[in-house]
Design an enzyme around this catalytic site. Structure first.
Site, PDB file in Angstrom:
ATOM      1  N   THR A  91       0.875  -1.173   0.000  1.00  0.00           N
ATOM      2  CA  THR A  91       0.000   0.000   0.000  1.00  0.00           C
ATOM      3  C   THR A  91       0.914   1.225   0.000  1.00  0.00           C
ATOM      4  OG1 THR A  91      -1.585  -1.239   1.311  1.00  0.00           O
ATOM      5  CG2 THR A  91      -1.917   1.133   1.178  1.00  0.00           C
ATOM      6  N   LYS A 166      -7.313   1.226  -3.391  1.00  0.00           N
ATOM      7  CA  LYS A 166      -6.870   0.648  -2.115  1.00  0.00           C
ATOM      8  C   LYS A 166      -6.875   1.714  -1.006  1.00  0.00           C
ATOM      9  CE  LYS A 166      -4.846  -1.777   1.047  1.00  0.00           C
ATOM     10  NZ  LYS A 166      -5.651  -2.624   1.891  1.00  0.00           N
ATOM     11  N   LYS A 235       0.321   5.753   8.176  1.00  0.00           N
ATOM     12  CA  LYS A 235       1.000   5.926   6.874  1.00  0.00           C
ATOM     13  C   LYS A 235      -0.042   5.970   5.757  1.00  0.00           C
ATOM     14  CE  LYS A 235       1.911   2.176   4.850  1.00  0.00           C
ATOM     15  NZ  LYS A 235       1.325   1.265   3.857  1.00  0.00           N
TER      16      LYS A 235
HETATM   17  P1  NAP Z   1       5.226  -5.884   8.144  1.00  0.00           P
HETATM   18  O1  NAP Z   1       4.881  -7.191   8.740  1.00  0.00           O
HETATM   19  O2  NAP Z   1       5.685  -4.769   9.017  1.00  0.00           O
HETATM   20  O3  NAP Z   1       6.374  -6.154   7.016  1.00  0.00           O
HETATM   21  C1  NAP Z   1       7.026  -5.083   6.378  1.00  0.00           C
HETATM   22  C2  NAP Z   1       8.035  -5.616   5.368  1.00  0.00           C
HETATM   23  O4  NAP Z   1       8.717  -4.498   4.759  1.00  0.00           O
HETATM   24  C3  NAP Z   1       9.129  -6.501   6.004  1.00  0.00           C
HETATM   25  O5  NAP Z   1       9.509  -7.493   5.071  1.00  0.00           O
HETATM   26  C4  NAP Z   1      10.267  -5.492   6.212  1.00  0.00           C
HETATM   27  O6  NAP Z   1      11.549  -6.078   6.289  1.00  0.00           O
HETATM   28  C5  NAP Z   1      10.140  -4.671   4.942  1.00  0.00           C
HETATM   29  N1  NAP Z   1      10.807  -3.372   5.036  1.00  0.00           N
HETATM   30  C6  NAP Z   1      10.470  -2.320   5.847  1.00  0.00           C
HETATM   31  N2  NAP Z   1      11.303  -1.278   5.614  1.00  0.00           N
HETATM   32  C7  NAP Z   1      12.194  -1.686   4.670  1.00  0.00           C
HETATM   33  C8  NAP Z   1      13.280  -1.057   4.000  1.00  0.00           C
HETATM   34  N3  NAP Z   1      13.623   0.216   4.253  1.00  0.00           N
HETATM   35  N4  NAP Z   1      13.954  -1.782   3.062  1.00  0.00           N
HETATM   36  C9  NAP Z   1      13.591  -3.058   2.778  1.00  0.00           C
HETATM   37  N5  NAP Z   1      12.568  -3.714   3.367  1.00  0.00           N
HETATM   38  C10 NAP Z   1      11.859  -3.026   4.290  1.00  0.00           C
HETATM   39  O7  NAP Z   1       4.033  -5.284   7.290  1.00  0.00           O
HETATM   40  P2  NAP Z   1       2.789  -6.043   6.617  1.00  0.00           P
HETATM   41  O8  NAP Z   1       1.659  -6.042   7.573  1.00  0.00           O
HETATM   42  O9  NAP Z   1       3.255  -7.310   5.982  1.00  0.00           O
HETATM   43  O10 NAP Z   1       2.425  -4.967   5.459  1.00  0.00           O
HETATM   44  C11 NAP Z   1       3.121  -4.915   4.225  1.00  0.00           C
HETATM   45  C12 NAP Z   1       2.356  -3.999   3.271  1.00  0.00           C
HETATM   46  O11 NAP Z   1       1.042  -4.538   3.080  1.00  0.00           O
HETATM   47  C13 NAP Z   1       2.148  -2.560   3.777  1.00  0.00           C
HETATM   48  O12 NAP Z   1       2.218  -1.666   2.700  1.00  0.00           O
HETATM   49  C14 NAP Z   1       0.744  -2.601   4.358  1.00  0.00           C
HETATM   50  O13 NAP Z   1       0.145  -1.321   4.358  1.00  0.00           O
HETATM   51  C15 NAP Z   1       0.065  -3.557   3.380  1.00  0.00           C
HETATM   52  N6  NAP Z   1      -1.120  -4.286   3.906  1.00  0.00           N
HETATM   53  C16 NAP Z   1      -1.120  -4.805   5.170  1.00  0.00           C
HETATM   54  C17 NAP Z   1      -2.246  -5.494   5.624  1.00  0.00           C
HETATM   55  C18 NAP Z   1      -2.316  -6.048   7.033  1.00  0.00           C
HETATM   56  O14 NAP Z   1      -3.433  -6.280   7.533  1.00  0.00           O
HETATM   57  N7  NAP Z   1      -1.189  -6.297   7.695  1.00  0.00           N
HETATM   58  C19 NAP Z   1      -3.351  -5.678   4.782  1.00  0.00           C
HETATM   59  C20 NAP Z   1      -3.306  -5.193   3.475  1.00  0.00           C
HETATM   60  C21 NAP Z   1      -2.172  -4.487   3.047  1.00  0.00           C
HETATM   61  P3  NAP Z   1      12.147  -6.563   7.724  1.00  0.00           P
HETATM   62  O15 NAP Z   1      11.536  -7.913   7.961  1.00  0.00           O
HETATM   63  O16 NAP Z   1      13.605  -6.608   7.498  1.00  0.00           O
HETATM   64  O17 NAP Z   1      11.727  -5.540   8.743  1.00  0.00           O
END
Ligand code: NAP
Length: 288
Positions: A91, A166, A235
């Site tokens: 997102t 989205k 965010k």
């Molecule tokens: P998350 O568990 O916090 O995972 C974030 C990912 O991004 C991890 O792989 C992290 O790597 C990586 N990352 C963060 N900063 C980085 C950087 N500077 N360089 C390289 N990698 C980086 O988040 P999530 O819940 O999976 O969400 C991921 C995306 O999906 C977001 O955009 C979120 O808005 C969207 N989303 C989330 C949900 C939900 O319910 N969770 C639903 C729909 C969409 P590390 O492991 O090394 O920290």
């Protein structure tokens, strides 16, 4: 299909696992390599850099925010020069997606495909995928989307259209949670339990998944561990604001939910779920 997957957070790990289960030849990369262990044990290859994971037909990314996507695309060993079609599921903001579209145009091509659904839906392969990009490129991704989701919506050939949809959807989730939290707080002040209120809501005209899913979280105070952390929600609301400013669309409710996210993070920490805005609503009513 030979594919790469970048970003193995809560969402990415589950999505990559389903691609592997569907029989794809998968190479994964994550900034913290330890998160790849389980997938490697299940048959995925581990890439040392993002560009190494971008040598197949398609490379998918599921990263936290704009800065993470910029680092993985434009940074050292980024995928910009890689041959694989880039499919972005994160997102992220409209402006960044427009830039990614331009920069990938003469190279591998770019599809934007953000998703609806929380981590349990990702694990179950039940996400909703909202895809936009060149028709042939989106066609090529169809079997990959099927492995991760229950339905794919195509919203045009301009990738940023998928992000507008989205972001609009995430704003509506926050608005629904805010309205439900206010109504539940009012009910509680009037002597009605939250559970009883939810039963009436979902048993009448509010029988939509957003109310039943988030209603349970509010009734049970299930704000930790966060399925979607409040800072990621903030965010997203900031990205909605940027898009609304660029398009000159007033969104007064956005200001309310954004402030409640800020208050929730300030008072309860960054590890609380974004549905924790209910705590800010209760606090304002002196009922925390
Ligand atoms: P998350 O568990 O916090 O995972 C974030 C990912 O991004 C991890 O792989 C992290 O790597 C990586 N990352 C963060 N900063 C980085 C950087 N500077 N360089 C390289 N990698 C980086 O988040 P999530 O819940 O999976 O969400 C991921 C995306 O999906 C977001 O955009 C979120 O808005 C969207 N989303 C989330 C949900 C939900 O319910 N969770 C639903 C729909 C969409 P590390 O492991 O090394 O920290």
């Amino acid at each position: 299909m030979k594919i790469g997957f970048l970003g193995l957070g809560q969402m990415g790990h589950a999505m990559a696992a389903n691609l592997l289960k569907a029989g794809h030849d998968l190479t994964v990369w994550n900034r913290s390599a330890d998160k790849a262990k389980e997938l490697v044990a299940a048959g995925a290859r581990l890439a040392a850099t993002p560009v190494e994971a971008g040598q197949g037909e398609v490379v998918m990314s599921m990263l936290a925010d704009d800065a993470a996507v910029e680092a993985v695309v434009y940074g050292e060993n980024g995928i910009l020069g890689a041959p694989a079609l880039h499919v972005s599921h994160s997102t992220i903001g409209v402006t960044l997606v427009e830039r990614l579209t331009r920069d990938h145009a003469a190279r591998s091509g770019f599809v934007s495909a953000p998703v609806f659904g929380r981590p349990p839906a990702a694990q179950a392969g039940k996400l909703f995928v909202v895809a936009a990009g060149e028709t042939e490129a989106v066609d090529r991704c169809a079997p990959l989307f099927e492995a991760m989701g229950q339905r794919t919506f195509r919203v045009g050939t301009t990738p940023s259209a998928a992000n507008v949809v989205k972001l609009g959807g995430n704003f509506m989730i926050m608005a629904a949670v805010e309205a439900m939290a206010e109504a539940m707080t009012l009910a509680e002040a009037g002597g009605v339990e939250r559970r009883a209120m939810l039963e009436v809501l979902t048993g009448t005209i509010f029988n939509a998944p957003v109310y039943s899913l988030y209603g349970e979280i509010l009734v049970e105070d299930r704000f930790r561990p966060a399925g979607f952390a409040a800072p990621l929600g903030l965010k997203d609301m900031n990205l909605v604001d940027a898009a609304a400013t660029a398009s000159r669309v007033p969104m007064p409710v956005l200001g309310v939910v954004r402030d409640h996210l800020r208050a929730t993070i300030a008072n309860h920490g960054a590890d609380v779920d974004w549905a924790g805005i209910a705590l800010a609503v209760r606090q304002a009513a002196g009922r925390d």
